[in-house]
Design a protein around this motif. Sequence first.
Motif, PDB file in Angstrom:
ATOM      1  N   ASN A  77      23.073 -37.784 -64.138  1.00 45.05           N
ATOM      2  CA  ASN A  77      23.120 -36.439 -64.108  1.00 45.05           C
ATOM      3  C   ASN A  77      24.431 -36.041 -64.448  1.00 45.05           C
ATOM      4  O   ASN A  77      24.657 -34.874 -65.220  1.00 45.05           O
ATOM      5  CB  ASN A  77      23.025 -36.470 -62.425  1.00 45.05           C
ATOM      6  N   HIS A  78      25.684 -36.862 -64.283  1.00 40.49           N
ATOM      7  CA  HIS A  78      26.858 -36.597 -64.795  1.00 40.49           C
ATOM      8  C   HIS A  78      26.914 -36.731 -66.259  1.00 40.49           C
ATOM      9  O   HIS A  78      27.409 -35.727 -66.915  1.00 40.49           O
ATOM     10  CB  HIS A  78      27.934 -37.909 -64.213  1.00 40.49           C
ATOM     11  N   ASP A  79      26.240 -37.742 -67.058  1.00 41.59           N
ATOM     12  CA  ASP A  79      26.286 -38.212 -68.371  1.00 41.59           C
ATOM     13  C   ASP A  79      25.915 -36.670 -69.150  1.00 41.59           C
ATOM     14  O   ASP A  79      26.051 -36.202 -70.211  1.00 41.59           O
ATOM     15  CB  ASP A  79      25.621 -39.360 -68.794  1.00 41.59           C
ATOM     16  N   TYR A 128      37.154 -37.118 -65.649  1.00 43.04           N
ATOM     17  CA  TYR A 128      38.191 -37.708 -64.616  1.00 43.04           C
ATOM     18  C   TYR A 128      37.377 -37.714 -63.136  1.00 43.04           C
ATOM     19  O   TYR A 128      37.333 -38.874 -62.493  1.00 43.04           O
ATOM     20  CB  TYR A 128      39.339 -36.775 -64.431  1.00 43.04           C
ATOM     21  N   HIS A 129      36.732 -36.423 -62.745  1.00 44.26           N
ATOM     22  CA  HIS A 129      36.118 -36.444 -61.547  1.00 44.26           C
ATOM     23  C   HIS A 129      35.022 -37.304 -61.452  1.00 44.26           C
ATOM     24  O   HIS A 129      34.613 -38.033 -60.358  1.00 44.26           O
ATOM     25  CB  HIS A 129      35.953 -35.079 -61.080  1.00 44.26           C
ATOM     26  N   PHE A 130      34.108 -37.235 -62.321  1.00 46.88           N
ATOM     27  CA  PHE A 130      33.012 -37.962 -62.569  1.00 46.88           C
ATOM     28  C   PHE A 130      33.388 -39.474 -62.153  1.00 46.88           C
ATOM     29  O   PHE A 130      32.437 -40.313 -61.663  1.00 46.88           O
ATOM     30  CB  PHE A 130      32.004 -37.813 -63.575  1.00 46.88           C
ATOM     31  N   ASN A 157      24.670 -26.324 -58.163  1.00 50.98           N
ATOM     32  CA  ASN A 157      23.589 -27.044 -57.561  1.00 50.98           C
ATOM     33  C   ASN A 157      23.964 -28.577 -57.448  1.00 50.98           C
ATOM     34  O   ASN A 157      23.457 -29.178 -56.455  1.00 50.98           O
ATOM     35  CB  ASN A 157      22.398 -27.091 -58.612  1.00 50.98           C
ATOM     36  N   HIS A 158      24.477 -29.161 -58.449  1.00 52.45           N
ATOM     37  CA  HIS A 158      24.987 -30.630 -58.117  1.00 52.45           C
ATOM     38  C   HIS A 158      25.598 -30.873 -57.017  1.00 52.45           C
ATOM     39  O   HIS A 158      25.488 -31.859 -56.225  1.00 52.45           O
ATOM     40  CB  HIS A 158      25.920 -31.061 -59.644  1.00 52.45           C
ATOM     41  N   ILE A 159      26.800 -30.126 -56.425  1.00 53.95           N
ATOM     42  CA  ILE A 159      27.563 -30.345 -55.380  1.00 53.95           C
ATOM     43  C   ILE A 159      26.877 -29.880 -54.284  1.00 53.95           C
ATOM     44  O   ILE A 159      27.236 -30.759 -53.316  1.00 53.95           O
ATOM     45  CB  ILE A 159      29.025 -29.300 -55.540  1.00 53.95           C
ATOM     46  N   TYR A 171      36.064 -40.885 -60.994  1.00 52.22           N
ATOM     47  CA  TYR A 171      36.281 -41.388 -59.673  1.00 52.22           C
ATOM     48  C   TYR A 171      35.200 -41.394 -58.586  1.00 52.22           C
ATOM     49  O   TYR A 171      35.063 -42.337 -57.808  1.00 52.22           O
ATOM     50  CB  TYR A 171      37.433 -40.120 -59.285  1.00 52.22           C
ATOM     51  N   GLU A 172      34.236 -40.374 -58.672  1.00 53.65           N
ATOM     52  CA  GLU A 172      33.259 -40.435 -57.933  1.00 53.65           C
ATOM     53  C   GLU A 172      32.051 -41.481 -58.084  1.00 53.65           C
ATOM     54  O   GLU A 172      31.804 -42.027 -57.160  1.00 53.65           O
ATOM     55  CB  GLU A 172      32.583 -38.931 -58.098  1.00 53.65           C
ATOM     56  N   GLU A 173      31.954 -41.922 -59.317  1.00 53.77           N
ATOM     57  CA  GLU A 173      31.266 -43.178 -59.704  1.00 53.77           C
ATOM     58  C   GLU A 173      31.720 -44.559 -59.141  1.00 53.77           C
ATOM     59  O   GLU A 173      30.964 -45.338 -58.557  1.00 53.77           O
ATOM     60  CB  GLU A 173      30.867 -43.095 -61.175  1.00 53.77           C
ATOM     61  N   VAL A 204      22.981 -32.795 -54.988  1.00 53.08           N
ATOM     62  CA  VAL A 204      23.095 -34.208 -55.713  1.00 53.08           C
ATOM     63  C   VAL A 204      24.327 -35.098 -54.851  1.00 53.08           C
ATOM     64  O   VAL A 204      24.199 -36.072 -54.188  1.00 53.08           O
ATOM     65  CB  VAL A 204      23.220 -34.348 -56.954  1.00 53.08           C
ATOM     66  N   ASP A 205      25.514 -34.214 -54.970  1.00 51.53           N
ATOM     67  CA  ASP A 205      26.941 -34.771 -54.363  1.00 51.53           C
ATOM     68  C   ASP A 205      26.786 -35.141 -52.541  1.00 51.53           C
ATOM     69  O   ASP A 205      26.934 -36.062 -52.186  1.00 51.53           O
ATOM     70  CB  ASP A 205      27.945 -34.102 -54.481  1.00 51.53           C
ATOM     71  N   GLN A 206      25.755 -34.304 -52.373  1.00 53.25           N
ATOM     72  CA  GLN A 206      25.582 -34.293 -50.784  1.00 53.25           C
ATOM     73  C   GLN A 206      24.933 -35.825 -50.375  1.00 53.25           C
ATOM     74  O   GLN A 206      25.217 -36.126 -49.182  1.00 53.25           O
ATOM     75  CB  GLN A 206      24.904 -33.181 -50.279  1.00 53.25           C
TER      76      GLN A 206
HETATM   77 FE1  FEO Z   1      31.216 -34.083 -58.009  1.00 53.75          FE
HETATM   78 FE2  FEO Z   1      28.555 -35.808 -58.974  1.00 53.75          FE
HETATM   79  O1  FEO Z   1      30.032 -34.743 -59.072  1.00 53.75           O
END
Ligand code: FEO
Length: 131
Positions: free
Chosen positions: A79-81, A56-58, A116-118, A60-62, A121-123
């Motif tokens: 990265n999400h996949d 769900y979160h991925f 690490n992702h948050i 929304y973010e994508e 990558v998310d930054q």
């Molecule tokens: Fe918040 Fe790219 O996951």
Amino acid sequence: MVFKWSEAYSVDNTVIDKHHRHLFDLFNKFNDALSSDNNESIVHDILLEIKDYTVYHFSYEEEAMKTSRCPDYEMHKQNHDDFIIEVDNLISNNDTHQCLEKGAKTYKLLLVWLQNHILQVDQHYKPYFKN
Ligand code: FEO
């Protein structure tokens, strides 16, 4: 190892910060189940909950990244996949059993990935949909 939220994780977007906090709550729940319940079916259910919420979160973010025309969309999605494949592997019956045996190690692997992702990558999308 209990996760504690700090401002360093913020992406300056209220909805996404809320999603990330919830993910860490789920990871803490997973850690509690591994260390106290030691019950394969509980661990399996929490992994399913982590997977559902992560999907769900991925998603929304994508969608937000596409709408805001963020660069690195393809790399971020990959990265999400990869993470979902990792969780799917843990959900398979055999691996849920192994998950209990490996306990803290599995939890740490997933948590470190998420942190690490948050934190990294998310930054990257932060300037594109700040609110
Ligand atoms: Fe918040 Fe790219 O996951």
